[in-house]
Motif scaffolding. Structure first.
Motif, PDB file in Angstrom:
ATOM      1  N   GLU A  26      24.390   8.702   0.951  1.00 55.50           N
ATOM      2  CA  GLU A  26      23.958   7.611   1.578  1.00 55.50           C
ATOM      3  C   GLU A  26      23.142   7.599   3.083  1.00 55.50           C
ATOM      4  N   GLN A  27      23.347   8.762   3.671  1.00 54.35           N
ATOM      5  CA  GLN A  27      23.059   8.897   5.056  1.00 54.35           C
ATOM      6  C   GLN A  27      22.890  10.192   5.276  1.00 54.35           C
ATOM      7  N   PHE A  28      22.146  10.675   6.469  1.00 54.58           N
ATOM      8  CA  PHE A  28      22.015  12.064   6.901  1.00 54.58           C
ATOM      9  C   PHE A  28      22.199  11.764   8.340  1.00 54.58           C
ATOM     10  N   ILE A  29      23.183  12.655   9.096  1.00 49.06           N
ATOM     11  CA  ILE A  29      23.017  12.843  10.522  1.00 49.06           C
ATOM     12  C   ILE A  29      22.744  14.143  10.961  1.00 49.06           C
ATOM     13  N   GLU A  30      21.823  14.389  11.915  1.00 48.80           N
ATOM     14  CA  GLU A  30      21.337  15.796  12.284  1.00 48.80           C
ATOM     15  C   GLU A  30      22.231  16.221  13.344  1.00 48.80           C
ATOM     16  N   LYS A  31      22.838  17.533  13.314  1.00 51.94           N
ATOM     17  CA  LYS A  31      23.361  18.485  14.354  1.00 51.94           C
ATOM     18  C   LYS A  31      22.645  18.849  15.139  1.00 51.94           C
ATOM     19  N   PRO A  32      22.909  18.902  16.401  1.00 52.63           N
ATOM     20  CA  PRO A  32      24.166  18.468  17.099  1.00 52.63           C
ATOM     21  C   PRO A  32      24.276  16.856  16.982  1.00 52.63           C
ATOM     22  N   PHE A  33      25.266  16.278  16.659  1.00 54.63           N
ATOM     23  CA  PHE A  33      25.143  14.645  16.581  1.00 54.63           C
ATOM     24  C   PHE A  33      25.603  14.097  17.712  1.00 54.63           C
ATOM     25  N   ASP A  34      25.104  12.773  18.000  1.00 56.05           N
ATOM     26  CA  ASP A  34      25.573  11.973  18.916  1.00 56.05           C
ATOM     27  C   ASP A  34      26.806  10.888  18.103  1.00 56.05           C
ATOM     28  N   ILE A  35      28.026  11.009  18.803  1.00 57.70           N
ATOM     29  CA  ILE A  35      29.261  10.348  18.159  1.00 57.70           C
ATOM     30  C   ILE A  35      28.906   8.755  18.040  1.00 57.70           C
ATOM     31  N   ASP A  36      28.103   8.277  18.943  1.00 59.76           N
ATOM     32  CA  ASP A  36      27.827   6.767  18.872  1.00 59.76           C
ATOM     33  C   ASP A  36      27.056   6.648  17.631  1.00 59.76           C
ATOM     34  N   SER A  37      26.104   7.414  17.314  1.00 61.28           N
ATOM     35  CA  SER A  37      25.314   7.301  16.070  1.00 61.28           C
ATOM     36  C   SER A  37      26.199   7.804  14.784  1.00 61.28           C
ATOM     37  N   LEU A  38      27.129   8.722  14.784  1.00 66.52           N
ATOM     38  CA  LEU A  38      27.854   8.774  13.635  1.00 66.52           C
ATOM     39  C   LEU A  38      28.747   7.387  13.487  1.00 66.52           C
ATOM     40  N   VAL A  39      29.244   7.227  14.597  1.00 63.20           N
ATOM     41  CA  VAL A  39      30.194   6.162  14.413  1.00 63.20           C
ATOM     42  C   VAL A  39      29.627   4.777  13.794  1.00 63.20           C
ATOM     43  N   THR A  40      28.456   4.393  14.257  1.00 64.98           N
ATOM     44  CA  THR A  40      27.480   3.471  13.585  1.00 64.98           C
ATOM     45  C   THR A  40      27.181   3.538  12.305  1.00 64.98           C
ATOM     46  N   ALA A  41      26.773   4.857  11.959  1.00 65.18           N
ATOM     47  CA  ALA A  41      26.649   5.116  10.433  1.00 65.18           C
ATOM     48  C   ALA A  41      28.050   4.947   9.598  1.00 65.18           C
ATOM     49  N   ILE A  42      29.121   5.111  10.029  1.00 61.31           N
ATOM     50  CA  ILE A  42      29.955   5.217   9.377  1.00 61.31           C
ATOM     51  C   ILE A  42      30.538   3.741   8.991  1.00 61.31           C
ATOM     52  N   HIS A  43      30.400   3.056  10.280  1.00 63.94           N
ATOM     53  CA  HIS A  43      30.579   1.596  10.139  1.00 63.94           C
ATOM     54  C   HIS A  43      29.711   0.849   9.197  1.00 63.94           C
ATOM     55  N   SER A  44      28.354   1.093   9.250  1.00 60.36           N
ATOM     56  CA  SER A  44      27.543   0.558   8.298  1.00 60.36           C
ATOM     57  C   SER A  44      27.803   0.929   6.858  1.00 60.36           C
ATOM     58  N   LEU A  45      28.428   1.971   6.591  1.00 56.52           N
ATOM     59  CA  LEU A  45      28.619   2.318   5.179  1.00 56.52           C
ATOM     60  C   LEU A  45      29.833   1.730   4.732  1.00 56.52           C
ATOM     61  N   ILE A  46      30.720   1.697   5.577  1.00 56.88           N
ATOM     62  CA  ILE A  46      31.998   0.639   5.320  1.00 56.88           C
ATOM     63  C   ILE A  46      31.828  -0.772   4.905  1.00 56.88           C
ATOM     64  N   LYS A  47      30.779  -1.302   5.791  1.00 56.74           N
ATOM     65  CA  LYS A  47      30.520  -2.770   5.671  1.00 56.74           C
ATOM     66  C   LYS A  47      29.795  -2.822   4.328  1.00 56.74           C
ATOM     67  N   VAL A  48      28.776  -1.768   4.031  1.00 52.25           N
ATOM     68  CA  VAL A  48      28.223  -1.985   2.558  1.00 52.25           C
ATOM     69  C   VAL A  48      29.350  -1.760   1.564  1.00 52.25           C
ATOM     70  N   LYS A  49      29.954  -1.068   1.778  1.00 48.88           N
ATOM     71  CA  LYS A  49      31.104  -0.671   0.654  1.00 48.88           C
ATOM     72  C   LYS A  49      31.913  -1.769   0.406  1.00 48.88           C
ATOM     73  N   ASN A  50      32.301  -2.722   1.511  1.00 47.11           N
ATOM     74  CA  ASN A  50      33.220  -3.878   1.656  1.00 47.11           C
ATOM     75  C   ASN A  50      32.644  -5.047   0.892  1.00 47.11           C
ATOM     76  N   LEU A  51      31.157  -4.934   1.039  1.00 49.14           N
ATOM     77  CA  LEU A  51      30.328  -6.098   0.471  1.00 49.14           C
ATOM     78  C   LEU A  51      30.434  -5.940  -0.937  1.00 49.14           C
ATOM     79  N   ASN A  52      30.512  -4.771  -1.519  1.00 46.03           N
ATOM     80  CA  ASN A  52      30.224  -4.553  -2.995  1.00 46.03           C
ATOM     81  C   ASN A  52      31.399  -4.732  -3.755  1.00 46.03           C
TER      82      ASN A  52
END
Length: 126
Positions: free
Chosen positions: A100-126
């Motif tokens: 569903e997504q790709f995060i480049e290493k080294p990663f920014d924790i805020d970007s990773l957390v945002t990506a996780i939250h967006s996937l959880i939100k989409v998952k919960n909508l389905n």
């Protein structure tokens, strides 16, 4: 009653990256489960039923192969997966595998957390 924290299953064969990623995500309030052995990740996903998975690409059993295999399994296909890597073609590899997504290493924790939250939100909508 408070909602349980989202469960994140992280797989990376680099112990240091696995440890620091786990610590950072726990600090952000997630329930984190880690696996260093990529050959065990599909069985662990069956057992844990995580909300999101974060998987490195370059491991003995490559992350993109894991994603492709998981997306073919009805009991696991619904789990959103983020591939992460320093691989220059990582985004294309992630897209081709079905992640569903790709995060480049080294990663920014805020970007990773945002990506996780967006996937959880989409998952919960389905």
């Amino acid at each position: 009653m408070k909602d349980l924290p989202c469960k994140i299953l992280v797989c990376d064969d680099d112990h240091d990256i696995l440890e620091i990623t786990g610590i950072l995500l726990e600090y952000e309030g997630f329930n984190v489960v880690t696996q260093i052995d990529s050959s065990k990740i599909i069985d662990q996903a069956r057992l844990e039923q995580p909300d999101v998975m974060l998987i490195d690409i370059w491991m003995p059993l490559p992350g993109n192969v894991i994603v492709t295999d998981m997306k073919r399994l009805p009991e696991l296909a619904h789990i959103p997966i983020i591939l992460f890597s320093a691989e220059i073609n990582g985004r294309a590899i992630a897209e081709k595998s079905g992640a569903e997504q790709f995060i480049e290493k080294p990663f920014d924790i805020d970007s990773l957390v945002t990506a996780i939250h967006s996937l959880i939100k989409v998952k919960n909508l389905n």
